[in-house]
Design an enzyme around this catalytic site. Structure first.
Site, PDB file in Angstrom:
ATOM      1  N   ARG A   1       0.859  -1.189   0.000  1.00  0.00           N
ATOM      2  CA  ARG A   1       0.000   0.000   0.000  1.00  0.00           C
ATOM      3  C   ARG A   1       0.895   1.238   0.000  1.00  0.00           C
ATOM      4  NH1 ARG A   1      -3.380  -2.946  -1.555  1.00  0.00           N
ATOM      5  NH2 ARG A   1      -5.414  -3.439  -0.624  1.00  0.00           N
TER       6      ARG A   1
ATOM      7  N   HIS B   1      -1.578  -0.688  -9.945  1.00  0.00           N
ATOM      8  CA  HIS B   1      -2.137  -1.606  -8.937  1.00  0.00           C
ATOM      9  C   HIS B   1      -2.543  -2.952  -9.572  1.00  0.00           C
ATOM     10  CE1 HIS B   1      -4.024  -1.613  -4.721  1.00  0.00           C
ATOM     11  NE2 HIS B   1      -3.933  -2.858  -5.134  1.00  0.00           N
TER      12      HIS B   1
END
Ligand code: NAP
Length: 314
Positions: free
Chosen positions: A229, A277
């Site tokens: 993250r 991502h």
């Protein structure tokens, strides 16, 4: 009687439909429907819901909700947005997802290990120049986070011949890997990692873990891969370490803000590779099968699968 399983999602129409198809296919004896389409009577009977970026307010319309099955492995948003709720949160722990992540870690480790960013830059200026290649056994890869993703990544890197060290919250052992935990353990891993791979969950403890100071511990010329993250690393500090040449390259798949804003300096940085991502996208078929196993188990014997520890945040 057929169980009603509401799907609470904020995804594109196409994605939502694709998930509904996969979930209905995996749960033929249940009525999987969009949460917004459930009647009040149906909502009253719901004990388990399936979620993908849900609007937390919609989950509040389920008075008897006991647990939520997330379709994602990282649940920091769901946790933060449903702090007062007393239902359990079960995250995605699909072994196929871990395998996909391990494949991504190997692919991008090899990208750095074999100097691909440098050869790409040389091609841009038509420069023909060879650089020595290290053996995998001469390279130490550090892996932060030794859970489902981290363990699978470590095993794949070891199979490939890399030296691997890893760091987790509690002591763990993985064959062929030097494992560490605690604050001193982090120092030990950082000091020897020529490629550092982050696979930690985002929690109050890991937010901002990689600071100006902690990044200083990495050897000169080290590279960084963040597949976890964005907010785990201080982006400004990372940029400073890249700009001064202490760090050679960063492969970033996750960011403080996603999609990465157009004006972000990261896009055009010569020593940063941006991924949108994608290091381990949830596979709808394998994930739906796992969701079905969890839900069927609950419907048979009322067992809620291992859920997130709300105090630890993962
Ligand atoms: P997991 O099984 O829960 O493992 C988490 C690991 O991190 C564990 O080893 C845990 O230690 C360690 N950890 C947690 N807090 C820590 C702390 N404060 N200090 C040191 N270690 C700590 O999670 P996972 O399934 O491997 O997934 C990890 C993360 O990967 C997810 O949360 C998600 O954010 C990210 N992810 C990204 C993608 C992508 O496409 N980019 C895809 C999937 C997942 P213990 O072993 O002691 O518990």
């Amino acid at each position: 009687m057929r169980s009603v399983l509401p799907f609470a999602a904020r995804l594109t129409i196409t994605e939502t439909q694709a998930w509904l198809d996969a979930l209905r296919n995996a749960l033929p004896d249940c009525d999987v429907l969009l949460l917004e389409d459930a009647t009040e009577a149906q909502r009253a009977g719901v004990e388990v819901a399936i979620a993908a970026n849900p609007d937390p307010a919609t989950l509040k319309t389920l008075p008897n909700l006991k647990w939520v099955q997330s379709l994602w492995a990282g649940v920091e948003h769901l946790l933060a947005e449903t702090q007062d709720a007393d239902f359990a949160i079960v995250r995605m722990t699909d072994p196929h997802l871990a395998k996909t992540m391990a494949e991504a870690v190997l692919a991008w480790t090899l990208y750095l290990h074999r100097d691909m960013p440098r050869y790409r830059a040389q091609q841009d200026v038509r420069l023909w120049q060879q650089h020595p290649t290290l053996l995998p056994s001469q390279r130490t890869i550090g892996v932060l986070g030794l859970g489902n993703m981290g363990k699978a990544a470590c095993q794949t890197l070891v199979q490939h011949g890399f030296k691997v060290c890893g760091w987790g919250r509690s002591p763990t052992s993985i064959v062929g890997v030097e494992t560490h935990d605690g604050e001193e353990g982090l120092d030990a891993v950082l000091r020897q990692s020529t490629i550092l791979v982050c696979l930690l969950p985002l929690t109050p403890q890991t937010r901002g873990l990689l600071t100006e100071e902690t990044l200083t511990l990495l050897p000169n010329g080290a590279s960084f891969i963040n597949f976890a993250r964005g907010p785990i690393v201080d982006t400004s500090a990372l940029l400073r370490h890249l700009d001064c040449g202490h760090l050679a390259h960063a492969v970033l798949d996750v960011f403080d803000e996603e999609p990465l804003p157009q004006e972000s300096p990261l896009w055009s940085h010569p020593n940063i590779t941006i991924l949108p991502h994608v290091s381990a996208l949830t596979n709808k078929q394998t994930a739906s099968k796992l969701v079905a196993e969890n839900i069927n188990q609950f419907l048979i014997n009322r067992t809620i699968p291992l859920s997130v520890d709300k105090t630890l945040g993962y």
